[in-house]
Design a protein around this motif. Structure first.
Motif, PDB file in Angstrom:
ATOM      1  N   ALA A 193       0.856  -1.189   0.000  1.00 53.71           N
ATOM      2  CA  ALA A 193       0.000   0.000   0.000  1.00 53.71           C
ATOM      3  C   ALA A 193       0.891   1.237   0.000  1.00 53.71           C
ATOM      4  O   ALA A 193       1.830   1.324   0.792  1.00 53.71           O
ATOM      5  CB  ALA A 193      -0.893   0.003   1.233  1.00 53.71           C
ATOM      6  N   ILE A 194       0.593   2.169  -0.912  1.00 52.88           N
ATOM      7  CA  ILE A 194       1.249   3.488  -0.875  1.00 52.88           C
ATOM      8  C   ILE A 194       0.176   4.470  -0.406  1.00 52.88           C
ATOM      9  O   ILE A 194      -0.886   4.559  -1.030  1.00 52.88           O
ATOM     10  CB  ILE A 194       1.752   3.930  -2.267  1.00 52.88           C
ATOM     11  CG1 ILE A 194       2.725   2.895  -2.856  1.00 52.88           C
ATOM     12  CG2 ILE A 194       2.421   5.298  -2.190  1.00 52.88           C
ATOM     13  CD1 ILE A 194       3.136   3.194  -4.309  1.00 52.88           C
ATOM     14  N   ASP A 208      -6.560   5.560   9.679  1.00 56.99           N
ATOM     15  CA  ASP A 208      -5.966   4.772  10.762  1.00 56.99           C
ATOM     16  C   ASP A 208      -5.231   3.572  10.162  1.00 56.99           C
ATOM     17  O   ASP A 208      -5.554   3.123   9.049  1.00 56.99           O
ATOM     18  CB  ASP A 208      -7.056   4.289  11.728  1.00 56.99           C
ATOM     19  CG  ASP A 208      -6.492   4.034  13.124  1.00 56.99           C
ATOM     20  OD1 ASP A 208      -5.268   4.165  13.311  1.00 56.99           O
ATOM     21  OD2 ASP A 208      -7.287   3.682  14.019  1.00 56.99           O
ATOM     22  N   LEU A 209      -4.259   3.106  10.930  1.00 58.41           N
ATOM     23  CA  LEU A 209      -3.438   1.979  10.471  1.00 58.41           C
ATOM     24  C   LEU A 209      -3.152   1.085  11.675  1.00 58.41           C
ATOM     25  O   LEU A 209      -2.655   1.561  12.696  1.00 58.41           O
ATOM     26  CB  LEU A 209      -2.128   2.548   9.898  1.00 58.41           C
ATOM     27  CG  LEU A 209      -1.059   1.593   9.418  1.00 58.41           C
ATOM     28  CD1 LEU A 209      -1.563   0.769   8.242  1.00 58.41           C
ATOM     29  CD2 LEU A 209       0.176   2.392   8.984  1.00 58.41           C
ATOM     30  N   ASP A 210      -3.501  -0.201  11.560  1.00 61.90           N
ATOM     31  CA  ASP A 210      -3.258  -1.179  12.638  1.00 61.90           C
ATOM     32  C   ASP A 210      -2.376  -2.287  12.093  1.00 61.90           C
ATOM     33  O   ASP A 210      -2.311  -2.504  10.887  1.00 61.90           O
ATOM     34  CB  ASP A 210      -4.567  -1.889  13.057  1.00 61.90           C
ATOM     35  CG  ASP A 210      -5.505  -0.982  13.786  1.00 61.90           C
ATOM     36  OD1 ASP A 210      -5.014  -0.093  14.489  1.00 61.90           O
ATOM     37  OD2 ASP A 210      -6.731  -1.176  13.612  1.00 61.90           O
ATOM     38  N   VAL A 229      -3.582  -3.258   8.572  1.00 58.60           N
ATOM     39  CA  VAL A 229      -4.987  -2.985   8.264  1.00 58.60           C
ATOM     40  C   VAL A 229      -5.144  -1.469   8.177  1.00 58.60           C
ATOM     41  O   VAL A 229      -4.836  -0.746   9.132  1.00 58.60           O
ATOM     42  CB  VAL A 229      -5.914  -3.562   9.355  1.00 58.60           C
ATOM     43  CG1 VAL A 229      -7.377  -3.339   8.980  1.00 58.60           C
ATOM     44  CG2 VAL A 229      -5.623  -5.040   9.584  1.00 58.60           C
ATOM     45  N   LEU A 230      -5.593  -1.016   6.995  1.00 55.99           N
ATOM     46  CA  LEU A 230      -5.775   0.427   6.780  1.00 55.99           C
ATOM     47  C   LEU A 230      -7.263   0.740   6.791  1.00 55.99           C
ATOM     48  O   LEU A 230      -8.049   0.047   6.135  1.00 55.99           O
ATOM     49  CB  LEU A 230      -5.188   0.852   5.432  1.00 55.99           C
ATOM     50  CG  LEU A 230      -3.691   0.591   5.232  1.00 55.99           C
ATOM     51  CD1 LEU A 230      -3.473  -0.663   4.411  1.00 55.99           C
ATOM     52  CD2 LEU A 230      -3.039   1.772   4.543  1.00 55.99           C
ATOM     53  N   HIS A 231      -7.622   1.792   7.524  1.00 53.95           N
ATOM     54  CA  HIS A 231      -9.027   2.207   7.591  1.00 53.95           C
ATOM     55  C   HIS A 231      -9.171   3.520   6.827  1.00 53.95           C
ATOM     56  O   HIS A 231      -8.359   4.431   7.018  1.00 53.95           O
ATOM     57  CB  HIS A 231      -9.444   2.424   9.046  1.00 53.95           C
ATOM     58  CG  HIS A 231      -9.263   1.196   9.892  1.00 53.95           C
ATOM     59  ND1 HIS A 231     -10.272   0.316  10.161  1.00 53.95           N
ATOM     60  CD2 HIS A 231      -8.153   0.697  10.495  1.00 53.95           C
ATOM     61  CE1 HIS A 231      -9.814  -0.681  10.912  1.00 53.95           C
ATOM     62  NE2 HIS A 231      -8.535  -0.471  11.126  1.00 53.95           N
ATOM     63  N   GLY A 284     -14.142   2.122   4.899  1.00 53.07           N
ATOM     64  CA  GLY A 284     -13.554   0.965   4.216  1.00 53.07           C
ATOM     65  C   GLY A 284     -12.349   0.425   4.978  1.00 53.07           C
ATOM     66  O   GLY A 284     -11.644   1.170   5.651  1.00 53.07           O
ATOM     67  N   VAL A 285     -12.138  -0.902   4.862  1.00 52.73           N
ATOM     68  CA  VAL A 285     -11.003  -1.555   5.530  1.00 52.73           C
ATOM     69  C   VAL A 285     -10.187  -2.274   4.455  1.00 52.73           C
ATOM     70  O   VAL A 285     -10.738  -2.986   3.611  1.00 52.73           O
ATOM     71  CB  VAL A 285     -11.518  -2.565   6.585  1.00 52.73           C
ATOM     72  CG1 VAL A 285     -10.346  -3.279   7.256  1.00 52.73           C
ATOM     73  CG2 VAL A 285     -12.367  -1.847   7.636  1.00 52.73           C
ATOM     74  N   HIS A 286      -8.868  -2.059   4.470  1.00 56.01           N
ATOM     75  CA  HIS A 286      -7.993  -2.630   3.445  1.00 56.01           C
ATOM     76  C   HIS A 286      -6.815  -3.292   4.153  1.00 56.01           C
ATOM     77  O   HIS A 286      -6.357  -2.799   5.188  1.00 56.01           O
ATOM     78  CB  HIS A 286      -7.455  -1.527   2.524  1.00 56.01           C
ATOM     79  CG  HIS A 286      -8.511  -0.533   2.102  1.00 56.01           C
ATOM     80  ND1 HIS A 286      -9.185  -0.619   0.918  1.00 56.01           N
ATOM     81  CD2 HIS A 286      -9.018   0.552   2.756  1.00 56.01           C
ATOM     82  CE1 HIS A 286     -10.048   0.385   0.832  1.00 56.01           C
ATOM     83  NE2 HIS A 286      -9.970   1.107   1.936  1.00 56.01           N
TER      84      HIS A 286
END
Ligand SMILES: Cc1cc2nc3c(=O)[nH]c(=O)nc-3n(C[C@H](O)[C@H](O)[C@H](O)COP(=O)(O)OP(=O)(O)OC[C@H]3O[C@@H](n4cnc5c(N)ncnc54)[C@H](O)[C@@H]3O)c2cc1C
Length: 235
Positions: free
Chosen positions: A6-7, A139-141, A148-150, A155-157
């Motif tokens: 992911a960029i 957000d990023l977890d 996991v990017l919010h 949306g969740v990616h």
């Protein structure tokens, strides 16, 4: 299964990261094992805060020769400008050779946007999977071996690797001044300066370097004729 990179951010660093990734994926034939998800909160790629300024007076602070986006072709931007602009263009400044000229920052944004489009088209042609998502990552977890990017729309990616290319954050100092109508905490984008300040008011600018010069250029190019005082601890 494909690994996802992911960029986050589609400004100068996001575009440079994407191009370098494209080159490596293509060079090593990794089309079937890597995909790219590219997040940009604005509608267009390439511009960002610095190079998205619409003011003609906002110039690059580095000559064209230092601005090529390709690691092995530093003169690429010089050639791009020379192919498209004449020396009397009001977007190109400087007396020396083409490589020693300074352009309007949005011209550099145009250049980056064009390179992003060019490489997205090449990715499409060569079977490299790239998905541009016009959304803000909020957000990023980390969850086991993936991120996991919010995004702002809920949306969740997921991704195996994340490149953060978010640009310059807004300053968080002088917070107590924010209660004053006449206080402008940040000179970009320049629209609030033009809309809030009448053409004859006395303006105080905290600082006297590049941001202050941008501020003066914005005011002068938009008909401002009042007094400007610059404050600086070192002159
Ligand atoms: C006013 C100013 C002038 C400058 N002038 C020069 C110069 O003349 N020459 C020079 O070499 N450097 C200059 N710089 C430095 C310049 O900003 C960097 O060289 C370059 O733009 C940094 O690229 P970037 O991708 O990190 O940031 P940017 O180009 O700002 O790009 C960041 C991108 O990320 C996006 N983004 C941010 N957060 C999110 C999110 N959460 N989700 C999705 N998208 C997001 C933004 O919309 C933006 O498109 C200047 C900086 C500033 C602030």
């Amino acid at each position: 299964m494909k690994q996802t990179i992911a960029i986050v951010g589609g400004g100068a660093c996001g575009v440079a990261s994407f191009i370098e990734l494209f080159i490596k994926i293509h060079q090593f034939g990794l089309q079937d094992s890597i995909r790219i998800d590219w997040f940009e909160k604005e509608k267009t790629l390439g511009y960002g805060l610095a190079f998205g300024s619409e003011e003609k007076g906002h110039l690059l602070n580095t000559p064209t020769d230092l601005m090529g986006v390709y690691a092995k072709e530093p003169a690429h931007f010089t050639d791009w400008v020379a192919d498209r602009k004449t020396r009397d263009s009001d977007l190109v400044h400087g007396e020396g050779e083409w490589n020693d000229t300074y352009t309007a920052r949005f011209l550099y944004g145009d250049y980056l946007a064009e390179q992003a489009d060019r490489y997205l088209a090449m990715a499409n042609r060569t079977g490299i999977s790239v998905c541009v998502k016009n959304t803000e990552v909020v957000d990023l977890d980390q969850d086991k071996d993936q991120y996991v990017l919010h995004d702002s729309a809920g949306g969740v990616h997921t991704a195996n690797f994340v490149v953060l290319a978010l640009g310059t954050p807004k300053p968080q100092n002088f917070l107590s001044f924010r209660q004053y109508e006449a206080y402008i905490p940040f000179p970009w984008p320049s629209r609030p300066l033009i809309e809030k300040i009448s053409t004859s008011e006395h303006i105080g600018v905290l600082g006297s370097s590049l941001s202050a010069i941008d501020t003066i250029m914005t005011l002068e190019d938009n008909g401002y004729t009042g007094k400007i005082s610059l404050f600086s601890p070192d002159g």
